[in-house]
Design a protein around this motif. Sequence first.
Motif, PDB file in Angstrom:
ATOM      1  N   SER A 117     -45.226 -63.230   7.967  1.00 15.73           N
ATOM      2  CA  SER A 117     -46.097 -62.098   7.635  1.00 15.73           C
ATOM      3  C   SER A 117     -45.963 -61.787   6.157  1.00 15.73           C
ATOM      4  O   SER A 117     -44.900 -61.985   5.562  1.00 15.73           O
ATOM      5  N   ARG A 118     -47.046 -61.271   5.574  1.00 19.27           N
ATOM      6  CA  ARG A 118     -47.034 -60.782   4.191  1.00 19.27           C
ATOM      7  C   ARG A 118     -47.670 -59.391   4.182  1.00 19.27           C
ATOM      8  O   ARG A 118     -48.819 -59.217   4.615  1.00 19.27           O
ATOM      9  N   VAL A 119     -46.922 -58.409   3.685  1.00 18.56           N
ATOM     10  CA  VAL A 119     -47.406 -57.037   3.595  1.00 18.56           C
ATOM     11  C   VAL A 119     -47.103 -56.515   2.192  1.00 18.56           C
ATOM     12  O   VAL A 119     -46.233 -57.035   1.483  1.00 18.56           O
ATOM     13  N   TYR A 120     -47.827 -55.451   1.822  1.00 22.72           N
ATOM     14  CA  TYR A 120     -47.668 -54.860   0.496  1.00 22.72           C
ATOM     15  C   TYR A 120     -47.475 -53.347   0.639  1.00 22.72           C
ATOM     16  O   TYR A 120     -47.944 -52.723   1.600  1.00 22.72           O
ATOM     17  N   ALA A 121     -46.781 -52.790  -0.336  1.00 24.53           N
ATOM     18  CA  ALA A 121     -46.584 -51.346  -0.414  1.00 24.53           C
ATOM     19  C   ALA A 121     -46.772 -50.913  -1.860  1.00 24.53           C
ATOM     20  O   ALA A 121     -46.464 -51.660  -2.798  1.00 24.53           O
ATOM     21  N   LEU A 122     -47.280 -49.693  -2.027  1.00 27.38           N
ATOM     22  CA  LEU A 122     -47.499 -49.119  -3.351  1.00 27.38           C
ATOM     23  C   LEU A 122     -46.485 -47.995  -3.561  1.00 27.38           C
ATOM     24  O   LEU A 122     -46.440 -47.031  -2.799  1.00 27.38           O
ATOM     25  N   ASP A 137     -40.528 -58.878  -3.476  1.00 30.98           N
ATOM     26  CA  ASP A 137     -40.715 -59.027  -4.925  1.00 30.98           C
ATOM     27  C   ASP A 137     -41.451 -57.790  -5.429  1.00 30.98           C
ATOM     28  O   ASP A 137     -42.457 -57.369  -4.842  1.00 30.98           O
ATOM     29  N   THR A 138     -40.939 -57.192  -6.502  1.00 29.03           N
ATOM     30  CA  THR A 138     -41.521 -55.972  -7.060  1.00 29.03           C
ATOM     31  C   THR A 138     -42.265 -56.290  -8.343  1.00 29.03           C
ATOM     32  O   THR A 138     -41.730 -56.973  -9.226  1.00 29.03           O
ATOM     33  N   ILE A 139     -43.505 -55.797  -8.433  1.00 30.91           N
ATOM     34  CA  ILE A 139     -44.357 -56.046  -9.605  1.00 30.91           C
ATOM     35  C   ILE A 139     -44.722 -54.706 -10.229  1.00 30.91           C
ATOM     36  O   ILE A 139     -45.294 -53.831  -9.567  1.00 30.91           O
ATOM     37  N   SER A 140     -44.377 -54.522 -11.484  1.00 28.90           N
ATOM     38  CA  SER A 140     -44.706 -53.285 -12.187  1.00 28.90           C
ATOM     39  C   SER A 140     -46.200 -53.244 -12.493  1.00 28.90           C
ATOM     40  O   SER A 140     -46.778 -54.230 -12.964  1.00 28.90           O
ATOM     41  N   SER A 166     -44.363 -38.029 -16.050  1.00 26.41           N
ATOM     42  CA  SER A 166     -44.943 -39.383 -16.005  1.00 26.41           C
ATOM     43  C   SER A 166     -45.052 -39.849 -14.560  1.00 26.41           C
ATOM     44  O   SER A 166     -44.437 -39.290 -13.647  1.00 26.41           O
ATOM     45  N   LEU A 167     -45.842 -40.912 -14.383  1.00 26.66           N
ATOM     46  CA  LEU A 167     -46.024 -41.516 -13.062  1.00 26.66           C
ATOM     47  C   LEU A 167     -45.910 -43.029 -13.224  1.00 26.66           C
ATOM     48  O   LEU A 167     -46.734 -43.655 -13.892  1.00 26.66           O
ATOM     49  N   LYS A 168     -44.870 -43.591 -12.623  1.00 21.73           N
ATOM     50  CA  LYS A 168     -44.646 -45.035 -12.669  1.00 21.73           C
ATOM     51  C   LYS A 168     -45.120 -45.652 -11.358  1.00 21.73           C
ATOM     52  O   LYS A 168     -44.719 -45.198 -10.281  1.00 21.73           O
ATOM     53  N   THR A 169     -45.937 -46.687 -11.467  1.00 21.37           N
ATOM     54  CA  THR A 169     -46.530 -47.330 -10.294  1.00 21.37           C
ATOM     55  C   THR A 169     -46.089 -48.780 -10.219  1.00 21.37           C
ATOM     56  O   THR A 169     -46.056 -49.489 -11.235  1.00 21.37           O
ATOM     57  N   SER A 170     -45.748 -49.218  -9.024  1.00 20.21           N
ATOM     58  CA  SER A 170     -45.360 -50.614  -8.814  1.00 20.21           C
ATOM     59  C   SER A 170     -45.802 -51.054  -7.425  1.00 20.21           C
ATOM     60  O   SER A 170     -46.027 -50.230  -6.525  1.00 20.21           O
ATOM     61  N   MET A 171     -45.937 -52.373  -7.268  1.00 19.93           N
ATOM     62  CA  MET A 171     -46.277 -52.968  -5.986  1.00 19.93           C
ATOM     63  C   MET A 171     -45.086 -53.749  -5.463  1.00 19.93           C
ATOM     64  O   MET A 171     -44.361 -54.382  -6.231  1.00 19.93           O
ATOM     65  N   LYS A 172     -44.900 -53.698  -4.146  1.00 24.46           N
ATOM     66  CA  LYS A 172     -43.840 -54.466  -3.501  1.00 24.46           C
ATOM     67  C   LYS A 172     -44.473 -55.427  -2.503  1.00 24.46           C
ATOM     68  O   LYS A 172     -45.144 -55.006  -1.564  1.00 24.46           O
ATOM     69  N   ALA A 173     -44.268 -56.723  -2.745  1.00 23.20           N
ATOM     70  CA  ALA A 173     -44.770 -57.762  -1.841  1.00 23.20           C
ATOM     71  C   ALA A 173     -43.617 -58.215  -0.951  1.00 23.20           C
ATOM     72  O   ALA A 173     -42.619 -58.755  -1.441  1.00 23.20           O
TER      73      ALA A 173
END
Length: 505
Positions: free
Chosen positions: A419-424, A328-331, A292-299
């Motif tokens: 600053s606001r950055v995002y990571a995948l 903050d982590t968003i699934s 499986s592959l679980k994806t989430s975003m981190k703001a």
Amino acid sequence: MHAIGSHLQYRMLQMAHYGQPTIDIELDESQHEANRAIFSYSTMDTIEGKVHITAQHDTHFREIEIAFTGAAHVFVERLTTTPAMSGRTEASHKFLALKMPLNPDDIPSPRILRAGQKYTFPFVFTIPTQLLPRACPHAVASDYVRQTHLMLPPSMGDAELSGFGGILLDDMAPEMAKITYGVKARILQLHEDKLVLLAQKTRKVRVKPAFEEQPPLNTDGNKEFRPRLERNIKKGLFKGKTGTLIAQASQPKPLVIPGARTLDAGPIATRAKVYLRFDPTDENSLPPRLGSLKTSMKASTFYASSARNNFPTRETLIYDHTQGAYTDTISISTMCIGTTAQWEKQPASANPPTEEDIERRDSGISDCSGLSAPSYKSNIPTPSSNYKGGAFYTASIVVPITMPLNKNFLPTFHSCLISRVYALSMNLSVHAPGLGDPTLALKVPLQVCAEGSATGNENARVRSEEAAGILAEADRVLSPRSFAPPTVDLPPEYAALSSRVTVAG
């Protein structure tokens, strides 16, 4: 006692504001939906309205000011083992102040607000595309950092304004960082040769500037990201390994937020690609089954009580107590990739060139240009450190990324304080013969951009055409012009002596 103290404080506030003129700020609702409580504006949008002032009794004043302001507010809680070093540091940065020149005919003469009379002052502001250089006067590491600091930051951290459209949503900002915009009206009095504040009021608005796509972030040597991972796959608990699994990904195309006051916006989506490679230890070793592959975003929101001279990183949080970070982590999704991604066997000739091969090819002489190019695919990861040559296996996974609708995503931005950055994050699991299923956790940057509003884009287009017309007219006026004497019939020997005179005008 507490109730008595609160009542006394309330009465003191009443007495302090008793007799002050009443200020009411009215915004033009023609650009917004009916009964919209939140007014959103984007780059090059115009903010129009009126300020109404009513005095309870005759009041002398010196100045009436109407301005559109933007400011950042930050506080950092410093907690250490030494009580003397603990405490709170605060900072405020007023990066925008547009003042509206008032029509002299609207200002009463003499400057007295008559009791019961209503005075109206119209105003018009245009949201700028960027800030003036004086908004970022501190030292920075590069011109690019200065350029990003002079971009208009979005509204952030205000629960009364945060949201998309008319819906209030969490913008994932901590209470320690806030960016606010508003129309501010002030009445000033002259007291002992000094201007003192008589009354003021601010009408907050939401600003969602347009943010164009920026170059991809260079992750080389950056410990916050893991664009490539290798993992040995074992045959069993006390057995050897079947090979080395490699997972690799790069920064995907950005997510683009629709402009302010967009009503029928579709899903905000992009996609990432994960490339897999398996280097077997021998010809009989097969690649592991994909799970499986679980994806989430981190703001991540970085904030500081002192001006930043470079882009913030988590490494500097250890020794710099004037800054903090909130994540903050968003699934996003969980995919079963066992049937969607298939392994393909590749010959050794399909290997991409290594850095040594590229350096060797660059150092070659020009007569090697006739050699045929190697037959490799650009989506194949480079070999692992355990690769001994021979055939290998590859697979690829397309990862759809759709922005959730229950959060208010801000564009990626960097300002002097916030600053606001995002990571995948993409966690890949595979099925192996040994105990437990190996997992590879990739992490790559993700950029969030923002479009401008329809009216803002039209205003920008008109301004651009007007500027182009002015430049064309200036070029026409300032271009060199030629003046020649009148044509006369001269003998042939004198015609050769006739010359033209060029005058710059």
